[in-house]
Design an enzyme around this catalytic site. Structure first.
Site, PDB file in Angstrom:
ATOM      1  N   GLU A  13       0.821  -1.219   0.000  1.00  0.00           N
ATOM      2  CA  GLU A  13       0.000   0.000   0.000  1.00  0.00           C
ATOM      3  C   GLU A  13       0.847   1.257   0.000  1.00  0.00           C
ATOM      4  O   GLU A  13       0.494   2.253  -0.638  1.00  0.00           O
ATOM      5  CB  GLU A  13      -0.966  -0.002   1.185  1.00  0.00           C
ATOM      6  CG  GLU A  13      -2.152  -0.946   1.028  1.00  0.00           C
ATOM      7  CD  GLU A  13      -1.815  -2.404   1.271  1.00  0.00           C
ATOM      8  OE1 GLU A  13      -0.684  -2.681   1.733  1.00  0.00           O
ATOM      9  OE2 GLU A  13      -2.653  -3.288   0.989  1.00  0.00           O
ATOM     10  N   HIS A  68     -11.757  -5.278   8.670  1.00  0.00           N
ATOM     11  CA  HIS A  68     -12.458  -5.180   7.383  1.00  0.00           C
ATOM     12  C   HIS A  68     -13.727  -4.348   7.540  1.00  0.00           C
ATOM     13  O   HIS A  68     -14.718  -4.577   6.853  1.00  0.00           O
ATOM     14  CB  HIS A  68     -12.803  -6.568   6.841  1.00  0.00           C
ATOM     15  CG  HIS A  68     -11.602  -7.348   6.397  1.00  0.00           C
ATOM     16  ND1 HIS A  68     -10.784  -8.004   7.271  1.00  0.00           N
ATOM     17  CD2 HIS A  68     -11.066  -7.561   5.170  1.00  0.00           C
ATOM     18  CE1 HIS A  68      -9.807  -8.604   6.600  1.00  0.00           C
ATOM     19  NE2 HIS A  68      -9.957  -8.350   5.320  1.00  0.00           N
TER      20      HIS A  68
HETATM   21  C1  LIG Z   1      -1.580  -4.952   4.119  1.00  0.00           C
HETATM   22  C2  LIG Z   1      -2.659  -5.753   3.489  1.00  0.00           C
HETATM   23  N1  LIG Z   1      -3.077  -5.459   2.245  1.00  0.00           N
HETATM   24  C3  LIG Z   1      -4.062  -6.154   1.661  1.00  0.00           C
HETATM   25  C4  LIG Z   1      -4.666  -7.181   2.306  1.00  0.00           C
HETATM   26  C5  LIG Z   1      -5.815  -7.956   1.646  1.00  0.00           C
HETATM   27  N2  LIG Z   1      -5.418  -9.353   1.426  1.00  0.00           N
HETATM   28  C6  LIG Z   1      -5.764 -10.309   2.316  1.00  0.00           C
HETATM   29  S1  LIG Z   1      -5.100 -11.785   1.936  1.00  0.00           S
HETATM   30  C7  LIG Z   1      -4.409 -11.180   0.519  1.00  0.00           C
HETATM   31  C8  LIG Z   1      -3.590 -12.076  -0.337  1.00  0.00           C
HETATM   32  C9  LIG Z   1      -2.529 -12.756   0.475  1.00  0.00           C
HETATM   33  O1  LIG Z   1      -1.703 -13.541  -0.318  1.00  0.00           O
HETATM   34  P1  LIG Z   1      -0.516 -14.343   0.310  1.00  0.00           P
HETATM   35  O2  LIG Z   1       0.314 -13.465   1.188  1.00  0.00           O
HETATM   36  O3  LIG Z   1       0.196 -14.996  -0.816  1.00  0.00           O
HETATM   37  O4  LIG Z   1      -1.213 -15.415   1.251  1.00  0.00           O
HETATM   38  P2  LIG Z   1      -2.173 -16.624   0.829  1.00  0.00           P
HETATM   39  O5  LIG Z   1      -3.565 -16.120   0.945  1.00  0.00           O
HETATM   40  O6  LIG Z   1      -1.810 -17.043  -0.545  1.00  0.00           O
HETATM   41  O7  LIG Z   1      -1.884 -17.671   1.833  1.00  0.00           O
HETATM   42  C10 LIG Z   1      -4.679  -9.819   0.381  1.00  0.00           C
HETATM   43  C11 LIG Z   1      -4.224  -8.971  -0.735  1.00  0.00           C
HETATM   44  C12 LIG Z   1      -4.234  -7.455   3.620  1.00  0.00           C
HETATM   45  N3  LIG Z   1      -4.794  -8.416   4.366  1.00  0.00           N
HETATM   46  N4  LIG Z   1      -3.234  -6.737   4.182  1.00  0.00           N
END
Ligand SMILES: Cc1ncc(C[n+]2csc(CCOP(=O)(O)OP(=O)(O)O)c2C)c(N)n1
Ligand SMILES: [Mg+2]
Lengths: 366, 332
Positions: B67, B134
């Site tokens: 972000e 959220h």
């Molecule tokens: C700082 C932040 N930005 C955006 C999000 C929204 N978000 C939640 S999970 C996710 C994807 C996460 O991907 P990854 O780190 O690869 O974990 P996975 O779900 O694949 O285990 C996003 C963008 C968040 N939780 N925190």
């Protein structure tokens, strides 16, 4: 220090007893079956909020947590139900938590598997990705400062490595030589975003040399390989030799959460992983053909898991909903109770019935 | 527009935002979007669905989960003449870009004479069982920062018209979208290039006895309460929808105070340090002699927002609270 990308060969980790070898299967089976139960409850609208699966990632969660001692501390992420179970979280707690019950670990304050217990050695995540890395740097700094023989482990997804908090936390821990293991779960996607859009590095493990720490990479769907790589990193930390980044290669077979239809996944990719690289199927094969366990041993675990989940579900369904006014308790140590606002004096519940919006998070394309 | 939309002429709050993005990107090639999963996937809530097909990957950019970099890169691009629109997947993650916004972006024009025309938008607000990360309403954290503008629409047409203004604005505009409203409110859009000016409030309902000043999702709760008060108490309640929080429409606030002499300020954000305090102070400064009763606030309790329905509903202001508070004020 350099990254060693070769996964330690791991079909026969001599250090594990036969009971422990079976136990690994128990935790993986429990993780998967518990999530399947949660899917049923979700469809019955008993789960409040989103449901996050770790289907296909059970080996990475379970094998890594299994490399820790009881006194060690880990911080799970959303795909680490298995790690939490290994650390002592119970199916009953998970079910109550997902159903937002008043006697759930967070008393209805937090969602899904966002909870922890320092006694049992796991610290609850928040949603903001990456934030747990600096926190675990601090947890392990305390081990170092007090000369305690304890190690910490923090999980991040491939996507979470893009946050500032991840970078600051791992660098801090590296400079302080904290006894920390950073597990990067590379499951191919962050929500809809493939790894190629997350980093220009060829491998996440390649980031380790930049931080001046060790790097290891392992097959995240081979529970024994996961165990072995993590164990090596844990031993390094315990020996006072600082941080290791462990990249586990795995695959997220379900959507980001239950609502996500995975329209962005290339045709056939999920089926291929399911058919050829399921961590439970693979481990059952190893147990049977290489380690000499019979079908009965496997079936026994499956029966035990089924019974445990049934019992936990019955009990969770009997759990009470939270008392509305409990929301005012515990923002501060002192005062322990937030005042009720003037317009709500003498009111027990704010509304007569609680609307349950379908899907708080995201929606399928329409 | 899909054929179904064309038939009724009504589109949702969410579709109105998408329409604004489409029209502005169509109008000005300098406008581009960046954010997490906004491209092919169309964003977590599908706000940007279809944009990539029309405008391509260079103008609808899927970013890493970063972000601070999204907002910082938008600022740099804005200095160079582009008009970035950043999406926070949930507005709760704007906190990760707080430094960039408050230190870098907000001061750029003043300290360095650098233009920073950009928008940061994202799903905000509660009543959706989203839990503490959220559901946030972080607008007040930015109200205290000179150099940023803040809007938070309640209706579909305001969402469209304000987003178009925000994209055309010469400064950084934080555009809060209420996710509870995304698919719940619908409206036919005014024809043509529909613009709603930033800094102008809207009278959502006219009344004589009492004013409710509010914005975003609680506008709808205030309207519901106003109807009940009319029906059951014969009270004539005015509802002022601020729409823009920074700059704030002092003129409209003073006008409603002069009309009804009794004011209730309602918002979903927590009470302490919330925007209601600022509104109350302005009324005190500008229209004290027009008041027949103290200005009262109905806002969320000062706790992180819990997830369980019974808890969330207790923390957040409800229609029945507004009714109760309005009766107290009317009787004062
Ligand atoms: C700082 C932040 N930005 C955006 C999000 C929204 N978000 C939640 S999970 C996710 C994807 C996460 O991907 P990854 O780190 O690869 O974990 P996975 O779900 O694949 O285990 C996003 C963008 C968040 N939780 N925190
Ligand atoms: Mg991932």
């Amino acid at each position: 220090m350099t990254a060693s990308r070769a996964a330690p060969a791991a079909s026969h980790p001599s250090a594990l007893s036969r009971d422990q070898l079976l136990e690994l299967y128990y935790w993986m089976r429990l993780t998967r079956s518990l999530e399947e139960r949660l899917v049923n409850l979700y469809r019955q609208t008993k789960v409040v909020g989103g449901l996050f699966r770790s289907l296909g990632q059970e080996a990475d969660a379970v094998g890594s947590a299994f490399a820790l001692e009881r006194r060690d501390v880990l911080s799970p992420l959303i795909r680490n139900l298995g790690s939490m179970l290994v650390k002592g979280a119970t199916p009953l707690e998970i079910l109550r938590q997902y159903m937002a019950r008043g006697d759930s670990p967070t008393r209805g304050r937090e969602l899904n598997i966002h909870f922890g217990d320092t006694e049992r050695g796991f610290i609850g995540q928040i949603s903001h990705l990456g934030d747990m890395v600096p926190v675990m740097a601090g947890v392990t700094l305390s081990f170092k400062l007090r000369g305690e023989d304890r190690v910490g482990l923090v999980y991040v997804g491939d996507g979470a490595t893009s946050t500032g908090a991840f970078h600051e936390g791992i660098n801090f821990a590296a400079v302080q030589r904290c006894p920390l293991v950073v597990v990067v779960e590379n499951n191919g996607y962050a929500y809809s975003t493939p790894v190629s859009r997350q980093t220009a590095a060829r491998h996440f493990v390649d980031k380790a040399p930049g931080y001046g720490i060790r790097g290891l990479q392992a097959d995240g769907n081979d529970v024994l390989a996961v165990y072995q790589a993590t164990k090596e990193a844990v031993d390094t930390a315990r020996a006072g030799e600082g941080v290791t980044l462990v990249e586990l290669i795995t695959y997220r077979r379900k959507g980001h959460a239950e609502h996500d239809n995975q329209s962005y996944v290339p045709e056939g990719e999920i089926d291929r992983w399911a058919a050829e690289n399921d961590p439970l199927d693979r481990y059952v094969r190893v147990l049977r053909t290489q380690l000499g366990f019979d079908a009965e041993a496997i079936a026994g675990i499956e029966a035990r898991v089924g019974a445990e989940i049934d019992a936990a579900t019955d009990e969770a369904e009997r759990s009470p909903m939270p008392e509305p006014r409990d929301c005012l308790v515990g923002v501060y140590h002192d005062p322990p109770l937030a005042p009720v606002l003037w317009y709500r004096e003498g009111v027990r519940s704010a509304v007569d019935s609680h609307e349950r919006p379908q899907g708080w998070g995201t929606y399928d394309a329409r | 527009m899909t054929p179904a939309e064309a038939a009724t002429g009504e589109i949702t709050y969410l579709e109105a935002i998408r329409e604004a993005l489409f029209e502005e990107m169509e109008r000005d090639p300098n406008v581009f979007c960046l954010g997490e999963d906004i491209g092919r996937y169309g964003g977590a809530f599908k706000v940007t669905n279809g944009l990539i097909d029309r405008f391509g990957e260079n103008r609808v950019i899927d970013t890493p989960i970063s972000e601070a970099a999204i907002v910082g890169a938008a600022a740099g691009a804005a200095h160079m003449g582009l008009r970035p629109v950043c999406e926070m997947q949930f507005i709760d993650f704007i906190s990760c870009a707080y430094d960039m916004l408050t230190n870098y972006v907000a001061t750029a024009r003043y300290r360095a004479f650098l233009p920073c025309p950009m928008v940061v938008r994202g799903p905000s607000g509660g009543y959706v069982r989203g839990g503490p990360f959220h559901s946030q309403n972080p607008e007040a954290a930015f109200l205290h920062t000179p150099g940023l503008k803040i809007v938070y629409p309640a209706t579909a047409s305001d969402a469209k018209g304000l987003l178009k203004s925000a994209i055309r604005d010469e400064d950084c505009v934080l555009f809060f979208e209420h996710k509870y409203l995304y698919r719940r409110v619908k409206e036919a859009m005014p024809a043509g290039d529909h613009i709603v000016p930033i800094g102008k409030a809207r009278i959502a309902r006219e009344g004589r006895d009492l004013s409710i000043i509010t914005y975003a999702a609680t506008v709808w709760k205030a309207l519901e309460a106003a109807e009940q008060l009319e029906r059951e108490d014969g009270l004539s309640v005015e509802v002022l929808d601020l729409r823009s929080l920074l700059p704030m429409d002092d003129e409209a606030i003073v006008a409603t105070v002069r009309r009804t002499n009794r004011v209730l300020v309602v918002h979903e954000d927590t009470e302490t340090g919330g925007i209601a305090g600022e509104i109350t102070a302005r009324i005190n400064d500008l229209a004290f002699e027009w008041l027949d009763a103290p200005v009262k606030r109905v806002a969320a309790h000062d706790v992180p927002l819990p997830y369980a329905p019974a808890l969330e509903d207790f923390v957040l202001p409800q229609t029945s609270d507004i009714v109760r508070a309005a009766r107290w004020l009317a009787a004062y």
